[in-house]
Design a protein around this motif. Structure first.
Motif, mmCIF file in Angstrom:
data_model
loop_
_atom_site.group_PDB
_atom_site.id
_atom_site.type_symbol
_atom_site.label_atom_id
_atom_site.label_comp_id
_atom_site.label_asym_id
_atom_site.label_seq_id
_atom_site.Cartn_x
_atom_site.Cartn_y
_atom_site.Cartn_z
ATOM 1 N N GLY A 154 0.800 -1.224 0.000
ATOM 2 C CA GLY A 154 0.000 0.000 0.000
ATOM 3 C C GLY A 154 0.831 1.272 0.000
ATOM 4 O O GLY A 154 0.291 2.375 0.006
ATOM 5 N N SER B 245 3.565 -0.051 -6.663
ATOM 6 C CA SER B 245 2.986 -0.416 -7.965
ATOM 7 C C SER B 245 2.573 0.829 -8.732
ATOM 8 O O SER B 245 2.700 0.883 -9.964
ATOM 9 C CB SER B 245 1.772 -1.320 -7.782
ATOM 10 N N THR B 246 2.068 1.807 -8.005
ATOM 11 C CA THR B 246 1.674 3.047 -8.663
ATOM 12 C C THR B 246 2.876 3.677 -9.362
ATOM 13 O O THR B 246 2.778 4.127 -10.514
ATOM 14 C CB THR B 246 1.069 4.014 -7.626
HETATM 15 N N1 LIG Z 1 -6.866 1.863 -9.174
HETATM 16 C C1 LIG Z 1 -6.863 2.372 -7.923
HETATM 17 N N2 LIG Z 1 -7.928 3.041 -7.457
HETATM 18 C C2 LIG Z 1 -7.926 3.550 -6.200
HETATM 19 N N3 LIG Z 1 -6.921 3.446 -5.340
HETATM 20 C C3 LIG Z 1 -5.816 2.794 -5.735
HETATM 21 C C4 LIG Z 1 -5.738 2.217 -7.048
HETATM 22 N N4 LIG Z 1 -4.523 1.624 -7.167
HETATM 23 C C5 LIG Z 1 -3.902 1.821 -5.989
HETATM 24 N N5 LIG Z 1 -4.662 2.532 -5.128
HETATM 25 C C6 LIG Z 1 -4.290 2.949 -3.778
HETATM 26 O O1 LIG Z 1 -3.058 3.617 -3.819
HETATM 27 C C7 LIG Z 1 -2.238 3.221 -2.753
HETATM 28 C C8 LIG Z 1 -0.925 2.665 -3.266
HETATM 29 O O2 LIG Z 1 -1.177 1.448 -3.937
HETATM 30 P P1 LIG Z 1 -0.070 0.567 -4.636
HETATM 31 O O3 LIG Z 1 0.769 1.436 -5.487
HETATM 32 O O4 LIG Z 1 -0.739 -0.560 -5.312
HETATM 33 O O5 LIG Z 1 0.775 0.056 -3.381
HETATM 34 P P2 LIG Z 1 1.867 -1.088 -3.303
HETATM 35 O O6 LIG Z 1 2.141 -1.605 -4.671
HETATM 36 O O7 LIG Z 1 3.054 -0.421 -2.679
HETATM 37 O O8 LIG Z 1 1.326 -2.134 -2.408
HETATM 38 C C9 LIG Z 1 -3.024 2.251 -1.923
HETATM 39 O O9 LIG Z 1 -3.606 2.954 -0.847
HETATM 40 C C10 LIG Z 1 -4.085 1.771 -2.857
HETATM 41 O O10 LIG Z 1 -5.263 1.443 -2.168
#
Ligand SMILES: Nc1ncnc2c1ncn2[C@@H]1O[C@H](COP(=O)(O)OP(=O)(O)O)[C@@H](O)[C@H]1O
Ligand SMILES: [Mg+2]
Lengths: 233, 236
Positions: free
Chosen positions: A43, A47-48
């Motif tokens: 979280g 990934s973002t």
């Molecule tokens: N498509 C999306 N819509 C809404 N929130 C998102 C989406 N993708 C990720 N998030 C939110 O953005 C934050 C970062 O997510 P992410 O980049 O997937 O984290 P990680 O890969 O480090 O676990 C998290 O709080 C997640 O819930």
């Protein structure tokens, strides 16, 4: 100027009425040919970051530069082209097409790109020379991930982006996949970026970027990256 | 042989020419309406999949237009739809009866049904595969043809079979309001003239149609199902 630059990159997801700030101003840089580890809790926004860098998604604001091109200005069509020619993605789940063989799965990616590598050489390079004409369901998880890596590498991309590539694999298989990725980086001079939530893995990287709650916690260069064989977790 | 038939189905023999024309008409209606249904249903199904929220080419306006069309025409019972569409059919093809007049309501009756089936088939395609293909740089058309339609082939064959069989049913129903074909024949010559043997033969003919379709469907579905599973089964 560095090969890859993130400057004050923000990403806000709009979920109906609420805004979720996944990235709140991210800055970092990466040099060509580096083996980079991006680590952080689940979280945190890893990934973002990778999706924005790989052109899967647009940043809300900020500047992203890759090899002198300003990716953050790209529209949907340009991003598709960018993904097609410059980026290779490897995901936690291998996402192979079930009714295509190993070779055909790799072909699926190379059919649409400009200077693909030889498919069979690539499949051999990831250690699947004997399994070319098998279907995904006939392969183990580690072998399927190798196919996914071959699929990404055969495009001959500028960047290889891996989102928790060992997340679904057991310890030893995970290690062999990481070794394959590190070897690819060393032997082909490819820039490889790996995401993990496992902090023990950071020692293998030339550069270690730690992410926490949508921010960069630290970025350090590691002059003595450990070979995978010497890492335990 | 002839004597036996004469005994079993005397009236069918008396009207044999009519009978064969009716079979031909049914086949014609089925073929023409079938082709259009396949094309439009496939198109609309893909459009719904692609434009839905979170789809690869999200577009609310287009989604709702297709969605509403589909829902409206799917809610109208076919026999009412037949009557309801008469003015439209007449304006479009010049007549509301016969094969030509029947094809129009048949398409309106079957397309929404098929659209839904195609949509469901495509919804079963794993999102991860779409994501992977997108990450490789596949554009919208690449995703549709190389992933969605490719992965869903066995399921699409299955829903096409179901739709084809239900289209046979609709075709005979259209016979009640002047479409011709086996439906009309059964009603006009079987029921109205009180010739039970005619009705019986119509039932048998329709059963044969359906069986042939189902067998073809099963065959192609098996042919296109994940090759790797079949290979694996052989190995076991
Ligand atoms: N498509 C999306 N819509 C809404 N929130 C998102 C989406 N993708 C990720 N998030 C939110 O953005 C934050 C970062 O997510 P992410 O980049 O997937 O984290 P990680 O890969 O480090 O676990 C998290 O709080 C997640 O819930
Ligand atoms: Mg993640």
């Amino acid at each position: 100027m560095a090969y890859i630059e993130f400057k004050d990159v923000k990403k806000i997801y709009r979920m109906g009425e609420v805004d979720i700030e996944a990235l709140s101003g991210v800055d970092f840089e990466i040099e060509k040919g580096e083996f980079v580890v991006i680590a952080g809790a689940s979280g945190a926004g890893k990934s973002t970051i990778l999706n924005i860098l790989g052109g899967m998604d647009n940043a809300t604001s900020g500047e992203i530069i890759v090899d002198g091109n300003k990716i953050s200005d790209y529209g949907a069509r340009q991003l598709t082209t960018y993904r097609r020619y410059d980026i290779g993605f490897v995901f936690q789940f291998y996402n192979l097409v079930q009714n295509l063989t190993v070779v055909e799965n790799v072909e699926l990616a190379t059919q649409i790109c400009k200077n693909p590598l030889n498919i069979e050489d690539t499949v051999r390079a990831v250690g699947l020379g004997e399994r070319m004409h098998n279907f995904p369901a006939q392969l183990s998880g580690g072998e399927q991930q190798r196919v996914a890596i071959a699929r990404a590498l055969a495009k001959n991309p500028k960047l290889l982006l891996c989102d928790e590539p060992t997340g679904a694999l057991d310890y030893n298989t995970g290690k062999s996949i990481l070794k394959l990725l590190q070897d690819t980086c060393r032997e082909q001079g490819m820039t490889v970026i790996i995401i993990t939530h496992n902090l023990a893995l950071t020692d293998m990287g030339d550069r270690i970027i730690k992410v926490k709650s949508g921010k960069i916690l630290s970025m350090e260069k590691n002059d003595n990256p450990l070979p995978i064989e010497r890492i335990e977790w | 042989m002839n004597e036996l038939l004469e005994k079993l189905i005397p009236n069918v023999l008396d009207y044999s020419e009519r009978f064969f024309t009716s079979c031909t008409q049914t086949l014609q209606m089925f073929a023409i309406a079938g082709i259009f249904t396949f094309l439009f249903g496939m198109l609309f199904g893909v459009v719904l999949t692609v434009t839905k929220r979170g789809g690869i080419r999200e577009n609310r306006v287009i989604y709702y237009i297709v969605e509403i069309f589909t829902n409206v025409f799917r809610s109208i019972p076919f026999i009412i739809l037949l009557i309801f569409l008469i003015p439209f059919t007449r304006a479009l093809v010049g007549t509301a009866i016969g094969v030509k007049g029947a094809v129009v309501p048949l398409i309106f009756g079957a397309v929404p049904f098929f659209t839904r089936q195609v949509e469901t088939a495509l919804a079963n395609v794993d999102d991860g595969k779409i994501e992977a293909a997108r990450s490789m740089g596949s554009g919208t058309f690449g995703l549709i043809f190389r992933i969605y339609l490719h992965e869903a082939v066995p399921e699409l064959v299955r829903v096409t079979t179901i739709t084809a069989i239900s289209l046979i049913g609709l075709t005979t129903m259209a016979g009640a309001v002047g479409a011709g074909g086996i439906g009309s024949f059964a009603i006009n010559y079987g029921q109205n003239l009180n010739h039970q043997d005619i009705v019986n033969v119509c039932v048998v003919i329709l059963l044969v149609f359906v069986c042939v379709l189902q067998t073809l469907g099963n065959f192609f579905s098996k042919k296109t199902t994940n090759r790797e599973l079949i290979t694996r089964r052989k190995e076991l």
